[in-house]
Design a protein around this motif. Structure first.
Motif, PDB file in Angstrom:
ATOM      1  N   GLU A   3       0.838  -1.197   0.000  1.00 23.72           N
ATOM      2  CA  GLU A   3       0.000   0.000   0.000  1.00 23.72           C
ATOM      3  C   GLU A   3       0.875   1.248   0.000  1.00 23.72           C
ATOM      4  O   GLU A   3       2.025   1.213   0.411  1.00 23.72           O
ATOM      5  CB  GLU A   3      -0.908   0.010   1.218  1.00 23.72           C
ATOM      6  N   LYS A   4       0.326   2.363  -0.470  1.00 25.69           N
ATOM      7  CA  LYS A   4       1.065   3.617  -0.469  1.00 25.69           C
ATOM      8  C   LYS A   4       1.065   4.196   0.937  1.00 25.69           C
ATOM      9  O   LYS A   4       0.064   4.158   1.633  1.00 25.69           O
ATOM     10  CB  LYS A   4       0.433   4.612  -1.431  1.00 25.69           C
ATOM     11  N   LEU A   5       2.227   4.720   1.341  1.00 26.33           N
ATOM     12  CA  LEU A   5       2.359   5.361   2.640  1.00 26.33           C
ATOM     13  C   LEU A   5       2.792   6.806   2.434  1.00 26.33           C
ATOM     14  O   LEU A   5       3.472   7.128   1.463  1.00 26.33           O
ATOM     15  CB  LEU A   5       3.416   4.655   3.487  1.00 26.33           C
ATOM     16  N   LYS A   6       2.398   7.648   3.375  1.00 25.38           N
ATOM     17  CA  LYS A   6       2.814   9.039   3.337  1.00 25.38           C
ATOM     18  C   LYS A   6       4.055   9.216   4.195  1.00 25.38           C
ATOM     19  O   LYS A   6       4.139   8.686   5.298  1.00 25.38           O
ATOM     20  CB  LYS A   6       1.706   9.943   3.868  1.00 25.38           C
ATOM     21  N   PHE A   7       5.015   9.961   3.652  1.00 26.46           N
ATOM     22  CA  PHE A   7       6.253  10.289   4.347  1.00 26.46           C
ATOM     23  C   PHE A   7       6.418  11.800   4.299  1.00 26.46           C
ATOM     24  O   PHE A   7       5.752  12.481   3.534  1.00 26.46           O
ATOM     25  CB  PHE A   7       7.452   9.627   3.660  1.00 26.46           C
ATOM     26  N   PHE A   8       7.340  12.320   5.117  1.00 29.88           N
ATOM     27  CA  PHE A   8       7.616  13.753   5.121  1.00 29.88           C
ATOM     28  C   PHE A   8       9.113  13.973   5.026  1.00 29.88           C
ATOM     29  O   PHE A   8       9.875  13.471   5.847  1.00 29.88           O
ATOM     30  CB  PHE A   8       7.068  14.404   6.397  1.00 29.88           C
ATOM     31  N   ASP A   9       9.533  14.728   4.021  1.00 30.03           N
ATOM     32  CA  ASP A   9      10.932  15.077   3.846  1.00 30.03           C
ATOM     33  C   ASP A   9      11.199  16.353   4.645  1.00 30.03           C
ATOM     34  O   ASP A   9      10.726  17.428   4.291  1.00 30.03           O
ATOM     35  CB  ASP A   9      11.239  15.293   2.366  1.00 30.03           C
ATOM     36  N   VAL A  10      11.950  16.234   5.728  1.00 29.55           N
ATOM     37  CA  VAL A  10      12.214  17.367   6.616  1.00 29.55           C
ATOM     38  C   VAL A  10      13.100  18.400   5.919  1.00 29.55           C
ATOM     39  O   VAL A  10      12.916  19.604   6.097  1.00 29.55           O
ATOM     40  CB  VAL A  10      12.876  16.880   7.920  1.00 29.55           C
ATOM     41  N   LYS A  11      14.045  17.948   5.120  1.00 32.67           N
ATOM     42  CA  LYS A  11      14.965  18.866   4.457  1.00 32.67           C
ATOM     43  C   LYS A  11      14.230  19.729   3.419  1.00 32.67           C
ATOM     44  O   LYS A  11      14.456  20.930   3.337  1.00 32.67           O
ATOM     45  CB  LYS A  11      16.086  18.072   3.788  1.00 32.67           C
ATOM     46  N   ALA A  12      13.351  19.118   2.627  1.00 36.38           N
ATOM     47  CA  ALA A  12      12.590  19.846   1.608  1.00 36.38           C
ATOM     48  C   ALA A  12      11.317  20.470   2.179  1.00 36.38           C
ATOM     49  O   ALA A  12      10.694  21.294   1.526  1.00 36.38           O
ATOM     50  CB  ALA A  12      12.226  18.912   0.460  1.00 36.38           C
ATOM     51  N   LYS A  13      10.931  20.033   3.376  1.00 34.81           N
ATOM     52  CA  LYS A  13       9.704  20.494   4.037  1.00 34.81           C
ATOM     53  C   LYS A  13       8.464  20.209   3.196  1.00 34.81           C
ATOM     54  O   LYS A  13       7.585  21.045   3.062  1.00 34.81           O
ATOM     55  CB  LYS A  13       9.788  21.980   4.371  1.00 34.81           C
ATOM     56  N   LYS A  14       8.433  18.991   2.607  1.00 30.35           N
ATOM     57  CA  LYS A  14       7.310  18.597   1.761  1.00 30.35           C
ATOM     58  C   LYS A  14       6.933  17.143   2.040  1.00 30.35           C
ATOM     59  O   LYS A  14       7.802  16.297   2.207  1.00 30.35           O
ATOM     60  CB  LYS A  14       7.683  18.698   0.285  1.00 30.35           C
ATOM     61  N   PHE A  16       5.323  13.459   0.798  1.00 27.24           N
ATOM     62  CA  PHE A  16       5.194  12.693  -0.440  1.00 27.24           C
ATOM     63  C   PHE A  16       4.612  11.329  -0.120  1.00 27.24           C
ATOM     64  O   PHE A  16       4.599  10.892   1.020  1.00 27.24           O
ATOM     65  CB  PHE A  16       6.542  12.569  -1.173  1.00 27.24           C
ATOM     66  N   GLU A  17       4.097  10.676  -1.141  1.00 28.02           N
ATOM     67  CA  GLU A  17       3.461   9.370  -0.993  1.00 28.02           C
ATOM     68  C   GLU A  17       4.154   8.383  -1.930  1.00 28.02           C
ATOM     69  O   GLU A  17       4.429   8.717  -3.079  1.00 28.02           O
ATOM     70  CB  GLU A  17       1.982   9.503  -1.381  1.00 28.02           C
ATOM     71  N   THR A  18       4.434   7.186  -1.435  1.00 30.93           N
ATOM     72  CA  THR A  18       5.115   6.184  -2.250  1.00 30.93           C
ATOM     73  C   THR A  18       4.739   4.775  -1.809  1.00 30.93           C
ATOM     74  O   THR A  18       4.305   4.559  -0.683  1.00 30.93           O
ATOM     75  CB  THR A  18       6.651   6.369  -2.186  1.00 30.93           C
ATOM     76  N   ASP A  19       4.923   3.829  -2.727  1.00 37.93           N
ATOM     77  CA  ASP A  19       4.744   2.417  -2.392  1.00 37.93           C
ATOM     78  C   ASP A  19       6.090   1.686  -2.455  1.00 37.93           C
ATOM     79  O   ASP A  19       6.158   0.475  -2.321  1.00 37.93           O
ATOM     80  CB  ASP A  19       3.728   1.762  -3.317  1.00 37.93           C
ATOM     81  N   LYS A  20       7.175   2.452  -2.635  1.00 38.74           N
ATOM     82  CA  LYS A  20       8.529   1.881  -2.670  1.00 38.74           C
ATOM     83  C   LYS A  20       9.216   2.174  -1.340  1.00 38.74           C
ATOM     84  O   LYS A  20       9.843   3.222  -1.176  1.00 38.74           O
ATOM     85  CB  LYS A  20       9.323   2.476  -3.823  1.00 38.74           C
ATOM     86  N   TYR A  21       9.078   1.267  -0.411  1.00 38.84           N
ATOM     87  CA  TYR A  21       9.669   1.427   0.907  1.00 38.84           C
ATOM     88  C   TYR A  21      10.036   0.065   1.471  1.00 38.84           C
ATOM     89  O   TYR A  21       9.577  -0.962   0.970  1.00 38.84           O
ATOM     90  CB  TYR A  21       8.715   2.153   1.864  1.00 38.84           C
TER      91      TYR A  21
END
Length: 57
Positions: A3-14, A16-21
């Motif tokens: 399933e797709k999970l949501k992550f947060f990039d602290v450096k970019a402050k954005k 994103f959602e991915t299924d590659k983890y």
């Protein structure tokens, strides 16, 4: 297919959602085990983590 999970990039402050983890099980100092998902950010390429929760035994 994972399933797709949501992550947060602290450096970019954005977010994103991915299924590659990858999911790893880590043991805390207290002895409890926790599931953690790791993914690569499409913005900066750094490895970001998301805690999925405790391992149910």
């Amino acid at each position: 297919m994972p399933e797709k999970l949501k992550f947060f990039d602290v450096k970019a402050k954005k977010p994103f959602e991915t299924d590659k983890y990858e999911v790893e099980i880590r043991q805390q100092k207290s002895g409890r085990k926790v599931r953690i998902a790791f993914a690569r950010s499409p913005y900066t390429g750094i490895r970001v983590a998301r805690i999925l929760g405790p391992v149910k035994e």
